[in-house]
Write an enzyme that holds these catalytic residues in place. Structure first.
Site, PDB file in Angstrom:
ATOM      1  N   TYR A 180       5.702  17.983   7.250  1.00 25.51           N
ATOM      2  CA  TYR A 180       5.479  17.214   8.484  1.00 25.51           C
ATOM      3  C   TYR A 180       4.279  17.727   9.276  1.00 25.51           C
ATOM      4  CZ  TYR A 180      10.088  15.119   7.733  1.00 25.51           C
ATOM      5  OH  TYR A 180      11.161  14.451   7.206  1.00 25.51           O
TER       6      TYR A 180
ATOM      7  N   LYS B 254      13.334  22.940  -3.705  1.00 25.20           N
ATOM      8  CA  LYS B 254      13.120  22.320  -5.012  1.00 25.20           C
ATOM      9  C   LYS B 254      12.203  23.246  -5.808  1.00 25.20           C
ATOM     10  CE  LYS B 254      13.761  18.500  -6.370  1.00 25.20           C
ATOM     11  NZ  LYS B 254      14.710  18.126  -7.451  1.00 25.20           N
TER      12      LYS B 254
ATOM     13  N   ASP C 251      18.399  18.435  -4.073  1.00 23.06           N
ATOM     14  CA  ASP C 251      19.035  17.178  -4.504  1.00 23.06           C
ATOM     15  C   ASP C 251      20.496  17.420  -4.884  1.00 23.06           C
ATOM     16  OD1 ASP C 251      17.978  18.681  -6.586  1.00 23.06           O
ATOM     17  OD2 ASP C 251      17.613  16.968  -7.889  1.00 23.06           O
TER      18      ASP C 251
ATOM     19  N   ASP D 278      15.815  17.630   7.229  1.00 21.24           N
ATOM     20  CA  ASP D 278      15.887  16.344   7.924  1.00 21.24           C
ATOM     21  C   ASP D 278      16.920  15.440   7.229  1.00 21.24           C
ATOM     22  OD1 ASP D 278      15.276  14.311   9.635  1.00 21.24           O
ATOM     23  OD2 ASP D 278      13.212  14.049   8.985  1.00 21.24           O
TER      24      ASP D 278
ATOM     25  N   ASP E  27      21.160  14.861   8.385  1.00 22.10           N
ATOM     26  CA  ASP E  27      21.643  13.506   8.699  1.00 22.10           C
ATOM     27  C   ASP E  27      22.832  13.155   7.812  1.00 22.10           C
ATOM     28  OD1 ASP E  27      19.810  13.010  10.677  1.00 22.10           O
ATOM     29  OD2 ASP E  27      19.346  10.996   9.945  1.00 22.10           O
TER      30      ASP E  27
END
Ligand code: NAD
Length: 368
Positions: A145, A196, A229, A253, A257
């Site tokens: 970001y 990852k 993942d 992020d 959520d």
């Protein structure tokens, strides 16, 4: 160097339901001032779309300096369709990114707790979520970001290319990992670090730095690593396997959520964004509900103020060293729920529907 004023609380209600939920937080702070003589100094100002409407920018320098001076910033929410057409650099959300970046609030704490009274509000089976208590520690000021280069540029054949850069340094990883390990010690002493590393070098560095910090300073905390993942999958398969999840800005992020929805309602979950402590032990921090400005219900008096009130409980605990008061406030929320009081978003059979301010008042009456 601007000094942090220890008892200064800056309220930034923002847009949509932000002012409605922060008004309830203000009542709670005033209660602590009146009944417990805690002498918090409250200040209040504009942020987001409402600041853009008045000043042409989502965060003025004046408000930014107030933020620098405040030990606690309580933010409501920013944004809404009214400002969809505003140029990117002046969008309401830019105010949040600036506050997080410039105040160096690198550690975002998001608890996902399933309240016993609301087990049925989750889309997952009660036995999967009942008793759930996870803390996600998300790195907040680095990664994709913020990484450079970034942008959209023309390339050959009339095509365009969008670029963002995912980057982390060792020190950025270590400082947030330290927060996760320290918090785990006060909980069930387990950290699962997610990245990852199978496909991203920055993920490989993340894994190595977290492991070596653990081996050096936190051998007593149980650490394991998980691909992000897989973590997304495990969160819905068996969420109670987690205690503290440590992860980067992008994966945090998404995962936070996802975790929030395990608990049933966005209106219940608080968050904290913490900076580093300076040599005098002072720290800047911003606390906010995880939900947005909910334009669909704004102005109707139906928003759930619990996420914001619990955000203030986090402020009491992490910024103001008032653990007892934090616990009392959390208990008051539980008791209001035990009485069957529900705002519209969590309403169910045989419960009593209350407005935003009635819920705030009920929580305060439980504090008495
Ligand atoms: P949202 O969180 O505002 O709303 C999603 C849904 O949840 C809506 O149906 C809303 O009514 C409901 N909801 C949210 N909070 C609630 C509460 N306290 N009580 C009851 N119901 C609640 O997300 P969105 O609709 O995707 O975004 C709306 C705006 O908010 C957008 O402009 C977005 O950019 C902004 N936003 C801001 C923040 C922030 O300020 N930190 C975070 C997320 C979204």
């Amino acid at each position: 160097m601007i000094k942090v004023k220890k008892r200064r609380v800056l309220l930034l209600p923002g847009d949509g339901i932000g002012p409605e939920v922060i008004a309830e937080v203000k009542k709670v702070i005033n209660w602590f001032n009146d009944k417990k003589s805690l002498d918090f100094e409250i200040d209040e100002d504009l942020v987001g779309g409402i600041s853009f409407d008045k000043h042409g920018i989502p965060l003025t320098d004046e408000v930014f300096y107030k933020a620098l001076e405040s030990a606690v910033i309580m933010l409501g929410a920013v944004g809404g369709p009214k400002w969809d057409g505003v140029e990117f650099s002046k969008k309401p959300e830019r105010a949040l990114l600036k506050l997080r970046k410039e105040l160096k609030l690198f550690a975002n704490l998001r608890p996902a707790i399933c309240f016993e009274q609301l087990v049925n509000a989750s889309t997952l089976k009660p036995e999967i979520v009942s008793g759930l208590d996870i803390l996600i520690v998300r790195e907040l000021t680095g990664g994709v970001y913020f990484g450079e280069p970034r942008g959209i540029k023309p390339i050959e054949n009339g095509e365009r290319k969008g670029v963002n850069t995912h980057t982390y340094t060792s020190s950025e990883i270590i400082r947030v990992a330290r927060v996760a390990f320290d918090l785990a010690k006060k909980r069930s002493n387990r950290v699962i670090s997610c990245e990852k590393s199978n496909v991203m070098e920055a993920g490989q560095l993340w894994k190595e730095e977290v492991q070596s910090l653990h081996d050096k300073d936190y051998k007593d905390v149980e650490l394991s690593h998980m691909l992000a993942d897989n973590c997304a999958m495990q969160l819905v398969r068996n969420p109670k396997q987690f205690d503290v999840i440590l992860t980067d800005n992008l994966f945090g992020d998404m995962l936070s959520d996802e975790a929030s929805m395990l608990t049933g309602s966005l209106g219940l979950l608080p968050s904290a964004s913490l900076g580093a402590k300076n040599k005098d032990g002072e720290m800047r921090a911003m606390y906010e509900p995880i939900h947005g400005s909910a334009p669909d219900i704004a102005g109707k008096g139906v928003a759930n103020p619990i996420a914001s009130i619990l955000s203030f409980a986090m402020a009491l605990r992490y910024s103001l060293d008032l653990d007892k008061e934090a616990e009392a406030l959390e208990k008051a929320v539980q008791e209001a729920l035990n009485d069957g009081l529900r705002t519209k978003d969590i309403m169910s059979d045989k419960m009593k529907e209350v407005s935003t301010s009635q819920m705030g008042d009920a929580i305060i009456s439980k504090l008495q």
